[in-house]
Motif scaffolding. Structure first.
Motif, PDB file in Angstrom:
ATOM      1  N   LYS A   1      10.358   7.275   8.130  1.00  0.00           N
ATOM      2  CA  LYS A   1      11.304   6.157   8.170  1.00  0.00           C
ATOM      3  C   LYS A   1      11.425   5.578   9.565  1.00  0.00           C
ATOM      4  CE  LYS A   1      15.955   4.930   6.591  1.00  0.00           C
ATOM      5  NZ  LYS A   1      17.207   5.467   5.970  1.00  0.00           N
ATOM      6  N   ARG A   2      11.396   6.443  10.568  1.00  0.00           N
ATOM      7  CA  ARG A   2      11.509   5.999  11.962  1.00  0.00           C
ATOM      8  C   ARG A   2      10.354   5.087  12.357  1.00  0.00           C
ATOM      9  NH1 ARG A   2      11.962  10.634  13.888  1.00  0.00           N
ATOM     10  NH2 ARG A   2       9.934  10.986  14.854  1.00  0.00           N
ATOM     11  N   PHE A   3       9.190   5.325  11.781  1.00  0.00           N
ATOM     12  CA  PHE A   3       8.028   4.488  12.086  1.00  0.00           C
ATOM     13  C   PHE A   3       7.980   3.209  11.254  1.00  0.00           C
ATOM     14  CE2 PHE A   3       5.997   8.594  13.530  1.00  0.00           C
ATOM     15  CZ  PHE A   3       5.925   8.229  14.861  1.00  0.00           C
TER      16      PHE A   3
ATOM     17  N   ARG B   1       0.681   3.713  10.273  1.00  0.00           N
ATOM     18  CA  ARG B   1       1.168   2.977  11.444  1.00  0.00           C
ATOM     19  C   ARG B   1       0.231   1.820  11.798  1.00  0.00           C
ATOM     20  NH1 ARG B   1       2.759   7.031  16.158  1.00  0.00           N
ATOM     21  NH2 ARG B   1       3.631   5.061  16.963  1.00  0.00           N
ATOM     22  N   TYR B   2      -1.065   2.027  11.630  1.00  0.00           N
ATOM     23  CA  TYR B   2      -2.034   0.962  11.876  1.00  0.00           C
ATOM     24  C   TYR B   2      -1.852  -0.184  10.880  1.00  0.00           C
ATOM     25  CZ  TYR B   2      -6.516  -1.472  12.084  1.00  0.00           C
ATOM     26  OH  TYR B   2      -7.490  -2.436  12.181  1.00  0.00           O
ATOM     27  N   LEU B   3      -1.697   0.156   9.602  1.00  0.00           N
ATOM     28  CA  LEU B   3      -1.539  -0.869   8.573  1.00  0.00           C
ATOM     29  C   LEU B   3      -0.225  -1.626   8.730  1.00  0.00           C
ATOM     30  CD1 LEU B   3      -2.937   1.070   5.475  1.00  0.00           C
ATOM     31  CD2 LEU B   3      -4.079  -0.728   6.788  1.00  0.00           C
ATOM     32  N   LEU B   4       0.799  -0.949   9.217  1.00  0.00           N
ATOM     33  CA  LEU B   4       2.078  -1.621   9.475  1.00  0.00           C
ATOM     34  C   LEU B   4       1.917  -2.748  10.494  1.00  0.00           C
ATOM     35  CD1 LEU B   4       4.626   1.339   9.627  1.00  0.00           C
ATOM     36  CD2 LEU B   4       4.715  -0.594   8.044  1.00  0.00           C
ATOM     37  N   LYS B   5       1.039  -2.536  11.462  1.00  0.00           N
ATOM     38  CA  LYS B   5       0.793  -3.559  12.482  1.00  0.00           C
ATOM     39  C   LYS B   5       0.119  -4.795  11.887  1.00  0.00           C
ATOM     40  CE  LYS B   5       0.394  -0.211  16.258  1.00  0.00           C
ATOM     41  NZ  LYS B   5      -0.518   0.402  17.266  1.00  0.00           N
ATOM     42  N   LYS B   6      -0.456  -4.644  10.691  1.00  0.00           N
ATOM     43  CA  LYS B   6      -1.090  -5.760   9.987  1.00  0.00           C
ATOM     44  C   LYS B   6      -0.105  -6.447   9.048  1.00  0.00           C
ATOM     45  CE  LYS B   6      -5.034  -4.876  11.882  1.00  0.00           C
ATOM     46  NZ  LYS B   6      -5.643  -5.803  12.847  1.00  0.00           N
TER      47      LYS B   6
ATOM     48  N   ILE C   1       0.833  -1.200   0.000  1.00  0.00           N
ATOM     49  CA  ILE C   1       0.000   0.000   0.000  1.00  0.00           C
ATOM     50  C   ILE C   1       0.868   1.250   0.000  1.00  0.00           C
ATOM     51  CG2 ILE C   1      -1.754   1.313   1.265  1.00  0.00           C
ATOM     52  CD1 ILE C   1      -2.768  -1.317   2.400  1.00  0.00           C
ATOM     53  N   SER C   2       0.528   2.190  -0.875  1.00  0.00           N
ATOM     54  CA  SER C   2       1.148   3.512  -0.866  1.00  0.00           C
ATOM     55  C   SER C   2       0.117   4.525  -0.386  1.00  0.00           C
ATOM     56  CB  SER C   2       1.640   3.899  -2.264  1.00  0.00           C
ATOM     57  OG  SER C   2       2.743   3.107  -2.650  1.00  0.00           O
ATOM     58  N   ILE C   3       0.524   5.379   0.536  1.00  0.00           N
ATOM     59  CA  ILE C   3      -0.371   6.401   1.073  1.00  0.00           C
ATOM     60  C   ILE C   3       0.150   7.765   0.636  1.00  0.00           C
ATOM     61  CG2 ILE C   3      -1.371   7.423   3.152  1.00  0.00           C
ATOM     62  CD1 ILE C   3      -0.996   4.730   4.541  1.00  0.00           C
ATOM     63  N   LEU C   4      -0.591   8.412  -0.243  1.00  0.00           N
ATOM     64  CA  LEU C   4      -0.207   9.725  -0.754  1.00  0.00           C
ATOM     65  C   LEU C   4      -0.747  10.784   0.208  1.00  0.00           C
ATOM     66  CD1 LEU C   4       1.127  11.308  -3.068  1.00  0.00           C
ATOM     67  CD2 LEU C   4      -1.091  11.310  -4.225  1.00  0.00           C
ATOM     68  N   GLY C   5       0.106  11.241   1.096  1.00  0.00           N
ATOM     69  CA  GLY C   5      -0.285  12.237   2.090  1.00  0.00           C
ATOM     70  C   GLY C   5      -0.307  11.656   3.476  1.00  0.00           C
ATOM     71  N   CYS C   6       0.836  11.681   4.159  1.00  0.00           N
ATOM     72  CA  CYS C   6       0.941  11.132   5.515  1.00  0.00           C
ATOM     73  C   CYS C   6       0.890  12.260   6.534  1.00  0.00           C
ATOM     74  CB  CYS C   6       2.224  10.311   5.672  1.00  0.00           C
ATOM     75  SG  CYS C   6       2.127   8.705   4.878  1.00  0.00           S
ATOM     76  N   GLY C   7      -0.284  12.859   6.636  1.00  0.00           N
ATOM     77  CA  GLY C   7      -0.495  13.929   7.603  1.00  0.00           C
ATOM     78  C   GLY C   7      -1.280  13.448   8.795  1.00  0.00           C
ATOM     79  N   TRP C   8      -2.261  14.256   9.228  1.00  0.00           N
ATOM     80  CA  TRP C   8      -3.013  13.969  10.452  1.00  0.00           C
ATOM     81  C   TRP C   8      -3.737  12.631  10.380  1.00  0.00           C
ATOM     82  CZ3 TRP C   8      -8.205  13.437  11.922  1.00  0.00           C
ATOM     83  CH2 TRP C   8      -8.455  13.536  13.306  1.00  0.00           C
ATOM     84  N   LEU C   9      -4.277  12.285   9.225  1.00  0.00           N
ATOM     85  CA  LEU C   9      -4.925  10.993   9.032  1.00  0.00           C
ATOM     86  C   LEU C   9      -3.967   9.957   8.450  1.00  0.00           C
ATOM     87  CD1 LEU C   9      -7.244   8.966   8.704  1.00  0.00           C
ATOM     88  CD2 LEU C   9      -7.942  10.195   6.630  1.00  0.00           C
ATOM     89  N   GLY C  10      -3.190  10.350   7.460  1.00  0.00           N
ATOM     90  CA  GLY C  10      -2.355   9.389   6.746  1.00  0.00           C
ATOM     91  C   GLY C  10      -1.296   8.723   7.586  1.00  0.00           C
TER      92      GLY C  10
END
Length: 279
Positions: free
Chosen positions: A49-51, A26-31, A12-21
């Protein structure tokens, strides 16, 4: 969160990692998903990158930045999460941004898109509003979103699902501060259309999990307290000065999430935005 299961092969690519993204990533990474995330700000690349998010710097002005990395678009699913900017020419500028974006998607591996839209695509009807409503909104940002929604849905090389979120609340977004101490505010009896961040993430995950592609969904708390009750409750919970509203209601809409609930069986974590104020 609704219990979710994801196909292991999905990237999955998320275009816009702001308040929602960002919290979504981080939630999807846990999956155990492979997540790529973009930001317009080079200073935020290290944070992504840190996350554990593979970071990319991407912007549209209205064309995509020349030094972007095409690898960002080498994913199965793209989540598009950047709202219209506040500018006078937004009705022409935002579609140009998406024209540039679409040119990249067409030559990529992406076959499924989730577009984060807004209930600003609807006009104030003084009644219930469903996904089928075609009345054009008054604001330019809403008109721009209508245009880019249409652009995405017309594409044949991938399937797009559109989520029209209500006003976003939760965590650091404390609505009690919006009208703190203000008096003689209008439309005290008009309903609010809001959704908590956790339900935003829940709805997006639900669409991916259940392969709900090629659809449009409204997503707001099923309950719609009036402005007076909601903002008074918000002020009390977070210790802001309580605002004062006039009675009456006009120029409002009630966003229905009936399709999302009944057809996809999504269970809202917060039925009422008042319940969400503590989180």
């Amino acid at each position: 969160m609704n219990k979710t299961y994801f196909k292991r092969e999905n990237s999955i690519s998320i275009l816009g990692c702001g308040w929602l993204g960002l919290p979504l990533a981080r939630y999807l990474l846990k999956k155990s998903m492979a997540i790529k995330g973009s930001t317009t700000n080079s200073k935020k690349l290290n944070e992504l990158k840190r996350f554990g998010i593979e970071p990319y710097q991407i912007s549209f002005d209205p064309n995509i930045n020349k030094n972007f990395n095409q690898e960002f678009f080498h994913s199965d699913i793209l989540i598009v999460n950047f709202p219209p900017q506040r500018r006078q020419d937004i009705e022409s500028f935002h579609p140009l941004q998406f024209k540039s974006l679409l040119s990249q998607i067409r030559k990529s591996t992406i076959r499924k898109v989730i577009f984060i839209s807004s209930t600003s695509v609807y006009a104030n009807t003084n009644g219930l509003v469903y996904e089928s409503n075609k009345i054009n909104p008054e604001k330019g940002s809403g008109k721009a979103l209508r245009l880019v929604e249409s652009m995405l849905l017309q594409e044949k090389g991938f399937k797009t699902s559109i989520i029209r979120f209500g006003g976003l609340i939760g965590y650091d977004r404390k609505p009690g501060r919006f009208f703190t101490g203000k008096k003689d505010l209008k439309n005290g009896e008009a309903p609010v259309n809001l959704i908590h961040l956790d339900d935003c993430i829940g709805v997006i995950s639900h669409i991916i999990e259940n392969e709900l592609w090629g659809e449009i969904y409204n997503a707001c708390c099923p309950e719609h307290p009036n402005r007076k009750d909601f903002y008074e409750a918000a002020a009390k919970i977070h210790h802001f000065q309580i605002p004062e509203f006039n009675s009456g209601k006009s120029n409002y809409k009630i966003i229905s999430s009936k399709k999302l609930i009944e057809e996809t069986h999504y269970n809202f974590q917060f039925e009422s935005p008042i319940d969400a104020l503590k989180f």
